[in-house]
Scaffold this active site. Structure first.
Site, mmCIF file in Angstrom:
data_model
loop_
_atom_site.group_PDB
_atom_site.id
_atom_site.type_symbol
_atom_site.label_atom_id
_atom_site.label_comp_id
_atom_site.label_asym_id
_atom_site.label_seq_id
_atom_site.Cartn_x
_atom_site.Cartn_y
_atom_site.Cartn_z
ATOM 1 N N ARG A 197 0.838 -1.210 0.000
ATOM 2 C CA ARG A 197 0.000 0.000 0.000
ATOM 3 C C ARG A 197 0.870 1.257 0.000
ATOM 4 O O ARG A 197 1.512 1.587 1.000
ATOM 5 C CB ARG A 197 -0.925 -0.008 1.223
ATOM 6 C CG ARG A 197 -1.871 1.168 1.268
ATOM 7 C CD ARG A 197 -2.873 1.157 0.124
ATOM 8 N NE ARG A 197 -3.732 -0.018 0.152
ATOM 9 C CZ ARG A 197 -4.420 -0.452 -0.914
ATOM 10 N NH1 ARG A 197 -4.378 0.186 -2.064
ATOM 11 N NH2 ARG A 197 -5.168 -1.543 -0.808
ATOM 12 N N HIS A 247 0.732 3.637 -10.632
ATOM 13 C CA HIS A 247 -0.382 3.969 -9.718
ATOM 14 C C HIS A 247 0.188 4.716 -8.496
ATOM 15 O O HIS A 247 0.126 4.251 -7.360
ATOM 16 C CB HIS A 247 -1.023 2.638 -9.306
ATOM 17 C CG HIS A 247 -2.308 2.697 -8.544
ATOM 18 N ND1 HIS A 247 -2.478 3.395 -7.371
ATOM 19 C CD2 HIS A 247 -3.497 2.103 -8.786
ATOM 20 C CE1 HIS A 247 -3.709 3.213 -6.925
ATOM 21 N NE2 HIS A 247 -4.353 2.438 -7.773
ATOM 22 N N ASP A 293 -12.589 8.822 -7.263
ATOM 23 C CA ASP A 293 -12.027 7.754 -8.093
ATOM 24 C C ASP A 293 -12.440 8.061 -9.534
ATOM 25 O O ASP A 293 -13.570 7.770 -9.929
ATOM 26 C CB ASP A 293 -12.556 6.385 -7.624
ATOM 27 C CG ASP A 293 -11.786 5.229 -8.241
ATOM 28 O OD1 ASP A 293 -10.936 5.470 -9.115
ATOM 29 O OD2 ASP A 293 -12.038 4.070 -7.837
ATOM 30 N N GLU A 330 -2.353 9.040 -11.122
ATOM 31 C CA GLU A 330 -1.780 7.889 -11.806
ATOM 32 C C GLU A 330 -1.673 8.144 -13.311
ATOM 33 O O GLU A 330 -2.653 8.551 -13.933
ATOM 34 C CB GLU A 330 -2.671 6.668 -11.558
ATOM 35 C CG GLU A 330 -2.958 6.442 -10.081
ATOM 36 C CD GLU A 330 -4.105 5.465 -9.848
ATOM 37 O OE1 GLU A 330 -4.310 4.572 -10.674
ATOM 38 O OE2 GLU A 330 -4.808 5.616 -8.831
#
Ligand code: TA6
Length: 301
Positions: A73, A169, A213, A272
């Site tokens: 993460r 990412h 998102d 990203e």
């Protein structure tokens, strides 16, 4: 199989590079004139990059777990050969397998300007071939200097065209996300994944006060993360990517994820550089595609 001993024997560079063990995984530690950085061989996952005298630019969760076969993460997960869920096979891993399999070091050198260059190649296995039965080679080159450059190269070694999605990412570290603005996406059309995939258009800079998102399209130019509290801008330049994903899970999802650390969601934002959704890339036989980024820091007066 590369071991810490043979990696250090072959590639260690005094005042630049050494290899260490961390929770059963091998990590390249870079400490040169410009910056410190660490890259886990599993996933060729760059975990940290901190230019000397700066706050970290790349965010690694304080609760990140290093474990075989699990994505870390934070840092720069390499998403390949698809982005997001696999288009037809629900059981295949989200964002592809590149971020959770072993890579090997294929080169390292000290650069004249004081930076360090490293190159990694994904090691195919029966498991990766079962999910991606196309002959090709994936190489990540990283230059750790006063900028961080990453080049993800896909070479189609077969006799038929292949179509890939990919992404760096990247989790960027910020002082407090509520005080930050992301520039460079003004006017870009996007898919809003937290609004049932609604198609929208960005107006002005992106400010984040809730879960975000989004996949932005037609975004070839630089993005800039402006962070007044830390008096800096992080500039993201890229090539070979026509889409950009902006993501932050915000508090509820972050708590469910369990590996973002307490209030970690306020200290990170993913911007990203991608080839995502319809923005996939077709590579003809014997041709290659490169997704390249350069991250740099500018003072904000
Ligand atoms: O790139 C954004 C995204 O796809 C989000 O939808 C979110 O799930 C995030 O990546 C993290 O994915 P991960 O598989 O690393 O938990």
């Amino acid at each position: 199989m590369q071991t810490i001993e043979n990696l250090n024997a072959r590639y260690a560079i005094a005042h630049h590079l050494s290899f260490k063990e961390s929770d059963g995984l091998i990590v390249a530690e870079i400490d040169n004139a410009h910056a410190t950085a660490s890259i886990c061989l599993q996933g060729a996952h760059l975990m940290t990059w901190t230019p000397k005298g700066q706050q970290p630019v790349i965010w690694l969760s304080p609760a990140a777990k290093l474990a075989p076969g699990k994505s870390i993460r934070g840092g720069v997960p390499v998403c390949w050969p698809w982005f997001g869920p696999h288009p037809t096979q629900a059981s295949f891993p989200g964002h592809g397998f590149a971020r959770t399999v072993m890579w090997e070091v294929i080169g390292a050198k000290a650069l004249k300007d004081g930076g360090t260059w490293l190159a990694f190649r994904l090691v195919p296995t029966d498991a990766t071939r079962a999910q991606w039965p196309h002959p090709c080679e994936l190489v990540l080159q990283v230059v750790v200097g006063n900028t961080l450059d990453m080049d993800l190269g896909t070479l189609n070694t077969g006799s038929e065209s292949i179509t890939i999605g990919d992404a760096l990412h990247t989790y960027f570290e910020v002082s407090d996300l509520r005080e930050v603005a992301i520039h460079g996406l003004d006017g870009a059309p996007y898919i809003d994944k937290v609004d049932n995939g609604a198609q929208k258009q960005q107006a002005g800079p992106v400010s984040i006060y809730q879960e975000v998102d989004r996949i932005y399209f037609n975004t070839g130019h630089d993005c800039v993360i402006e962070d007044p509290a830390w008096k800096r801008r992080i500039r993201i330049a890229k090539l070979g990517s026509r889409s950009t994903v902006v993501w932050n899970p915000w508090i509820e999802k972050a708590n469910k994820m369990g590996d973002l650390g307490e209030n970690g969601y306020l200290n990170m934002v993913c911007v990203e550089s991608t080839n995502a959704a319809d923005d996939v890339v077709t590579i003809a036989p014997q041709q290659e595609h490169h997704l390249w980024v350069r991250y740099s820091v500018e003072a904000l007066s």
